[in-house]
Scaffold this active site. Sequence first.
Site, PDB file in Angstrom:
ATOM      1  N   LYS A   1       0.846  -1.190   0.000  1.00 36.88           N
ATOM      2  CA  LYS A   1       0.000   0.000   0.000  1.00 36.88           C
ATOM      3  C   LYS A   1       0.885   1.245   0.000  1.00 36.88           C
ATOM      4  O   LYS A   1       1.867   1.307   0.730  1.00 36.88           O
ATOM      5  CB  LYS A   1      -0.881  -0.027   1.249  1.00 36.88           C
ATOM      6  CG  LYS A   1      -2.018   0.941   1.195  1.00 36.88           C
ATOM      7  CD  LYS A   1      -3.110   0.555   2.158  1.00 36.88           C
ATOM      8  CE  LYS A   1      -4.327   1.401   1.899  1.00 36.88           C
ATOM      9  NZ  LYS A   1      -5.509   0.892   2.574  1.00 36.88           N
TER      10      LYS A   1
ATOM     11  N   GLU B   1     -19.927  -4.364   8.937  1.00 40.69           N
ATOM     12  CA  GLU B   1     -20.881  -3.524   9.664  1.00 40.69           C
ATOM     13  C   GLU B   1     -22.041  -4.330  10.225  1.00 40.69           C
ATOM     14  O   GLU B   1     -22.548  -4.042  11.315  1.00 40.69           O
ATOM     15  CB  GLU B   1     -21.417  -2.420   8.739  1.00 40.69           C
ATOM     16  CG  GLU B   1     -20.374  -1.387   8.312  1.00 40.69           C
ATOM     17  CD  GLU B   1     -19.416  -1.863   7.232  1.00 40.69           C
ATOM     18  OE1 GLU B   1     -19.666  -2.935   6.634  1.00 40.69           O
ATOM     19  OE2 GLU B   1     -18.412  -1.172   6.981  1.00 40.69           O
TER      20      GLU B   1
ATOM     21  N   ARG C   1     -25.525  -0.599   5.580  1.00 42.57           N
ATOM     22  CA  ARG C   1     -25.374  -2.019   5.266  1.00 42.57           C
ATOM     23  C   ARG C   1     -25.926  -2.901   6.383  1.00 42.57           C
ATOM     24  O   ARG C   1     -26.003  -4.106   6.230  1.00 42.57           O
ATOM     25  CB  ARG C   1     -23.902  -2.336   4.970  1.00 42.57           C
ATOM     26  CG  ARG C   1     -23.372  -1.502   3.821  1.00 42.57           C
ATOM     27  CD  ARG C   1     -22.148  -2.057   3.151  1.00 42.57           C
ATOM     28  NE  ARG C   1     -22.435  -3.102   2.183  1.00 42.57           N
ATOM     29  CZ  ARG C   1     -22.868  -2.894   0.937  1.00 42.57           C
ATOM     30  NH1 ARG C   1     -23.082  -1.683   0.521  1.00 42.57           N
ATOM     31  NH2 ARG C   1     -23.086  -3.900   0.132  1.00 42.57           N
TER      32      ARG C   1
HETATM   33  C1  LIG Z   1     -18.906  -0.982   3.613  1.00 43.01           C
HETATM   34  C2  LIG Z   1     -17.679  -0.147   3.816  1.00 43.01           C
HETATM   35  N1  LIG Z   1     -17.121  -0.078   5.037  1.00 43.01           N
HETATM   36  C3  LIG Z   1     -16.033   0.692   5.230  1.00 43.01           C
HETATM   37  C4  LIG Z   1     -15.480   1.385   4.199  1.00 43.01           C
HETATM   38  C5  LIG Z   1     -14.303   2.313   4.444  1.00 43.01           C
HETATM   39  N2  LIG Z   1     -13.100   1.822   3.759  1.00 43.01           N
HETATM   40  C6  LIG Z   1     -12.703   2.320   2.585  1.00 43.01           C
HETATM   41  S1  LIG Z   1     -11.344   1.578   2.004  1.00 43.01           S
HETATM   42  C7  LIG Z   1     -11.257   0.574   3.347  1.00 43.01           C
HETATM   43  C8  LIG Z   1     -10.161  -0.428   3.458  1.00 43.01           C
HETATM   44  C9  LIG Z   1     -10.143  -1.322   2.289  1.00 43.01           C
HETATM   45  O1  LIG Z   1      -9.093  -2.218   2.408  1.00 43.01           O
HETATM   46  P1  LIG Z   1      -8.716  -3.119   1.177  1.00 43.01           P
HETATM   47  O2  LIG Z   1      -9.938  -3.684   0.569  1.00 43.01           O
HETATM   48  O3  LIG Z   1      -7.693  -4.081   1.639  1.00 43.01           O
HETATM   49  O4  LIG Z   1      -8.124  -2.108   0.130  1.00 43.01           O
HETATM   50  P2  LIG Z   1      -6.756  -1.268   0.200  1.00 43.01           P
HETATM   51  O5  LIG Z   1      -7.155   0.135   0.505  1.00 43.01           O
HETATM   52  O6  LIG Z   1      -5.895  -1.854   1.271  1.00 43.01           O
HETATM   53  O7  LIG Z   1      -6.173  -1.399  -1.148  1.00 43.01           O
HETATM   54  C10 LIG Z   1     -12.287   0.834   4.236  1.00 43.01           C
HETATM   55  C11 LIG Z   1     -12.490   0.163   5.526  1.00 43.01           C
HETATM   56  C12 LIG Z   1     -16.097   1.276   2.945  1.00 43.01           C
HETATM   57  N3  LIG Z   1     -15.644   1.959   1.884  1.00 43.01           N
HETATM   58  N4  LIG Z   1     -17.174   0.492   2.774  1.00 43.01           N
END
Ligand SMILES: Cc1ncc(C[n+]2csc(CCOP(=O)(O)OP(=O)(O)O)c2C)c(N)n1
Length: 657
Positions: free
Chosen positions: A293, A381, A409
């Site tokens: 990342k 969630e 959600r």
């Molecule tokens: C339903 C939901 N919960 C929380 C989020 C907030 N959120 C955005 S990106 C993220 C982390 C995503 O991690 P990953 O899928 O591993 O992607 P990365 O950013 O590490 O590439 C979160 C928790 C969201 N977008 N949607």
Amino acid sequence: MYELLETINEPEDLKKLSVDELETLSKEIRSFIIEVVSGTTGGHLGSGLGAVELTVALHYFFNFRNHDSLVFDVGHQCYPHKVITGRRDKLMKLRQHHGLSGFPDPVESCFDLVKTGHGGTSLSTALGMAIANKLAGRTDRTSVAVIGDGALQEGQALEALNHGGDLRDLKFLVVLNDNAHGIGPATGALASYFSKFRTSSAYMGAKKEAKKMLKALDQGGGAIGRAIHDVLDHVKAAAHGLMPAPHPGVLFEELGYFYYGPIDGHNVREIVDALENVSRVPKPVVLHLITTKGKGFKNEDEDFYAHHAAGTHQKVTSHLPREYSRHGGKPYTDVFIDETFELMARDEKVVAITAAMLQGTGLQKVLHKYPDRVFDVGMAEQHAVGFAQGLRLAGHKPICAIYSTFMQRSVDQLFQEIALIKTPVLMCLDRAGLVGPDGATHNGVFDIAYLGMLPNVVLCAPRDGTELKRMMRWGIEHNEPVAVRFPRTAAPRPELELPADQPIERGRCEILREGPDGAILAYGSMVYHALDVVEQLEKRHGKRFTLVNARFAKPLDEAALGPIIEKAPVVFTVEEHVRHGGFGSIVLEFCNRSLLDANKLVILAIDDRFVDHGQRVQVLEDVNLHPAGILRSIEQRLGLGSDKAHADAPAKAVRVG
Ligand SMILES: Cc1ncc(C[n+]2csc(CCOP(=O)(O)OP(=O)(O)O)c2C)c(N)n1
């Protein structure tokens, strides 16, 4: 500086390059994104940087123009995709008013099949597309989902994995972008599972295994129940030295997927080779990429969750007017954290829950002090709400801190686990209202509706930081479910807060000003906006208005509001929420039930449409919920405000200090 990048105007241009050139192109894309996002626009920098090579390789290998399909999970990692699909020149306006969205959006490009922002959805959509291809006999088309290890934790993603694993003869490719991070370092059992396989020896072993499997093209499969048992058996057997330790693919293989990886997700050649290999497989495939990342950005290894998202540069925001005259205190999120600390210190039964938002909710700080009483349940969630019920029924006092938009959600959990048996959980809905640069998918403008329809749930919203603290203190002890909503903005400056001398009581409002010419009933974030308006109405037009801080949308303070509505010649409700099912509509229902004259009621809220991105002040202006917009609406209704200069410069007109 961007020699190759400047030749890429559409994905087809990639196909003219050699794989070596694709590596160079990836470097240029990375530098370009760093320059634009960290230098100007802000946005999900770390996620996009981790996905550069995989995006280049996918566009090189597949044809996503009306042939194969590509769905990004969450969608926050799509900046390289935007750059490749003809939007390079527009990236400077990313997340800005009338500029590019920070997420995929079909309005922008035919390469964005869906509009997303919430996590865990890509596998379902891509699987639907894969099955549609199969039904139509389009056997040469592949449907691709790109999902992070964080989003894979979402219930919906696991449901889709379960569904897809039992299917055969379809081209469904899950690209697992595993950077061991959600927003911060990944937590939970899946994260621990993947973390075992990040060493290079594990890579090599697993790769050999995948190649062997490619030859055999194993057609077997199973669903979740069987898979879990098989994995457990495998682990047990390994522990007893009966067979080699499992490789990361075991979980997916036992679910019926062809697993390939893990491979280096920053090596375009390896990814392209892998795509070639797996394209022959006639069943769902998981391609596991290990990525970093924030790759290429300074401190990528030490501190990468700090730049999951970069802030918007001041040059984009400095010319904008203040949101309301007393704006400028602490962000509501910080006030929420201050009070959470206090509640935890006072009562050891208080616990806090977040769904993968330790940083955004601020609970990270609380976790340091109370590691056993703060729970990050991962991107989950629905589980978070059910988990809160369990804690509460066992005697704890949970604060369930979920952004308003992500709480959507969990509507069924709110219905059954919370409302149905009146489970007293304190739900703190941050980012309730218009969020600004993240736009339509992240605006928290539906919570009064989705919570308000449920019996037994108390809804409240504070007018300022002090009131947020008081509501939390009250809500944690209350014997019903309580949802407190607060916006993504700064609270009023403490020295300019109105006195807080009336206690918080269930369903009791606060009357802030009294006047004969009309009434404004304001909810939460709109109280100080309305205060500006009341002051302007008097100053400009000599009109004296009653101003009510509603505090509670449910139950409504009918005893206090009834006489106010009866007496006032005109009544305005103001809220940062959609009109349907919002605070104003609750007041309207009350008028209807109580035979009050509803014709004098004007609901100032967000119209029946999704609101796009921009700075918060700009989007508030778009929906007429900036003080100037509220004032304009009231003047129009009262037939006032012929002042041309004022009409032309609404934001400035109410700027004070
Ligand atoms: C339903 C939901 N919960 C929380 C989020 C907030 N959120 C955005 S990106 C993220 C982390 C995503 O991690 P990953 O899928 O591993 O992607 P990365 O950013 O590490 O590439 C979160 C928790 C969201 N977008 N949607």
